[in-house]
Design a protein around this motif. Structure first.
Motif, PDB file in Angstrom:
ATOM      1  N   LEU A 257      -3.140  -2.789 -10.389  1.00 47.72           N
ATOM      2  CA  LEU A 257      -3.179  -4.233 -10.217  1.00 47.72           C
ATOM      3  C   LEU A 257      -4.469  -4.570  -9.485  1.00 47.72           C
ATOM      4  O   LEU A 257      -4.699  -4.084  -8.375  1.00 47.72           O
TER       5      LEU A 257
ATOM      6  N   THR B  34      -4.707  -7.637  -4.208  1.00 50.32           N
ATOM      7  CA  THR B  34      -3.848  -7.232  -3.095  1.00 50.32           C
ATOM      8  C   THR B  34      -2.603  -8.113  -3.045  1.00 50.32           C
ATOM      9  O   THR B  34      -1.473  -7.625  -3.014  1.00 50.32           O
TER      10      THR B  34
ATOM     11  N   HIS C  13       0.363  -7.518  -5.288  1.00 54.54           N
ATOM     12  CA  HIS C  13       1.133  -6.293  -5.085  1.00 54.54           C
ATOM     13  C   HIS C  13       2.515  -6.622  -4.509  1.00 54.54           C
ATOM     14  O   HIS C  13       3.370  -5.739  -4.436  1.00 54.54           O
TER      15      HIS C  13
ATOM     16  N   ALA D 245       4.663  -5.543  -7.081  1.00 57.27           N
ATOM     17  CA  ALA D 245       4.287  -4.254  -7.665  1.00 57.27           C
ATOM     18  C   ALA D 245       5.502  -3.478  -8.174  1.00 57.27           C
ATOM     19  O   ALA D 245       5.428  -2.804  -9.212  1.00 57.27           O
TER      20      ALA D 245
ATOM     21  N   HIS E 193      -0.729   2.490  -6.567  1.00 57.68           N
ATOM     22  CA  HIS E 193      -0.493   1.393  -5.618  1.00 57.68           C
ATOM     23  C   HIS E 193      -1.614   1.329  -4.585  1.00 57.68           C
ATOM     24  O   HIS E 193      -1.951   2.328  -3.940  1.00 57.68           O
TER      25      HIS E 193
ATOM     26  N   PHE F 145       2.694  -5.581   2.200  1.00 53.07           N
ATOM     27  CA  PHE F 145       1.552  -4.681   2.320  1.00 53.07           C
ATOM     28  C   PHE F 145       1.579  -3.950   3.663  1.00 53.07           C
ATOM     29  O   PHE F 145       1.344  -2.738   3.731  1.00 53.07           O
TER      30      PHE F 145
ATOM     31  N   HIS G  64      -9.647   1.691  -4.056  1.00 54.12           N
ATOM     32  CA  HIS G  64      -8.766   1.673  -5.224  1.00 54.12           C
ATOM     33  C   HIS G  64      -9.512   2.175  -6.454  1.00 54.12           C
ATOM     34  O   HIS G  64      -8.990   2.981  -7.243  1.00 54.12           O
TER      35      HIS G  64
END
Length: 229
Positions: free
Chosen positions: A81, A84, A87, A90, A103, A134, A219
């Motif tokens: 994804l 942020t 997520h 997610a 992730h 998060f 990421h």
């Protein structure tokens, strides 16, 4: 080489960074004309932000899950994804596909531990700072996350949605955000998570005293590692 699946469009500036840096990273590692195998699906950011404003996260999860299924059908071996904030859904995306989701929280937590940062500050959107999805993901890896005082949340959110997603980088905004990171330093943070792709357009490593941890860059690097493994 495995095929990297991307769900983007949140914002297109973020997708641009992911696509560019994946290509640059693979070329740097393999040389010549090498480039990654990528499948990209982008969503309508206006539709998602409208749903976000109305707290319709169930519908956001459905939309991104469908995008994930499309990327899987197109041949992706694993999924990212390019965001942020989103997520937050997610798990809905991961549950909808039969390929792994890389992730962001897991990647960032590992980088924090490798860097010796047990307590970090997070700057990002209001959702990322005010919701626990998060922060909790990093906490599960033993990393404590501090967020700015609530009075700064609108400042950061406006910087992202009113300026950076449109490609506008404003020096006065940079100074305000740097001041927020200094408050997090005073509160005990040993590093600062740039917890939104667009913030990497605004804050450079030389701008702040603390180590800056660029979540999107990490990421991308993890995706390249996985694709080339």
């Amino acid at each position: 080489m495995q095929t990297i699946g991307l769900i983007g469009g949140m914002s297109w500036e973020s997708s641009l960074v992911y696509y560019r840096d994946l290509n640059l990273g693979v070329q740097e590692r393999l040389g010549g004309l090498s480039s990654p195998k990528v499948v990209l699906s982008t969503v309508d950011f206006a539709e998602l932000t409208d749903l976000e404003d109305n707290e319709r996260w169930d519908q956001i999860g459905d939309l991104l899950a469908e995008a994930g299924r499309g990327v899987e059908r197109a041949g992706a071996d694993f999924l990212l994804l390019c965001t942020t904030t989103f997520h937050k859904v997610a798990d809905a995306v991961s549950d909808a596909v039969d390929i792994p989701l890389l992730h962001l929280g897991d990647v960032v937590a590992e980088a924090c531990k490798q860097g010796g940062h047990s307590t970090v500050g997070l700057i990002g959107t209001k959702v990322a700072m005010e919701d626990s999805f998060f922060v909790d993901r990093l906490a599960a890896h033993g990393v404590t996350v501090l967020v700015p005082d609530a009075k700064h949340h609108d400042t950061l959110n406006d910087a992202i949605y009113d300026e950076l997603v449109h490609g506008n980088v404003v020096d006065a905004t940079r100074r305000r955000v740097v001041a927020i990171t200094e408050e997090l330093w005073d509160a005990g943070a040993g590093a600062i998570l740039l917890g939104c792709t667009e913030l990497e357009l605004l804050i450079r490593r030389a701008d702040i005293e603390l180590p800056a941890i660029p979540c999107t860059t990490l990421h991308v690097q993890a995706a390249i590692d996985k694709a080339l493994a």
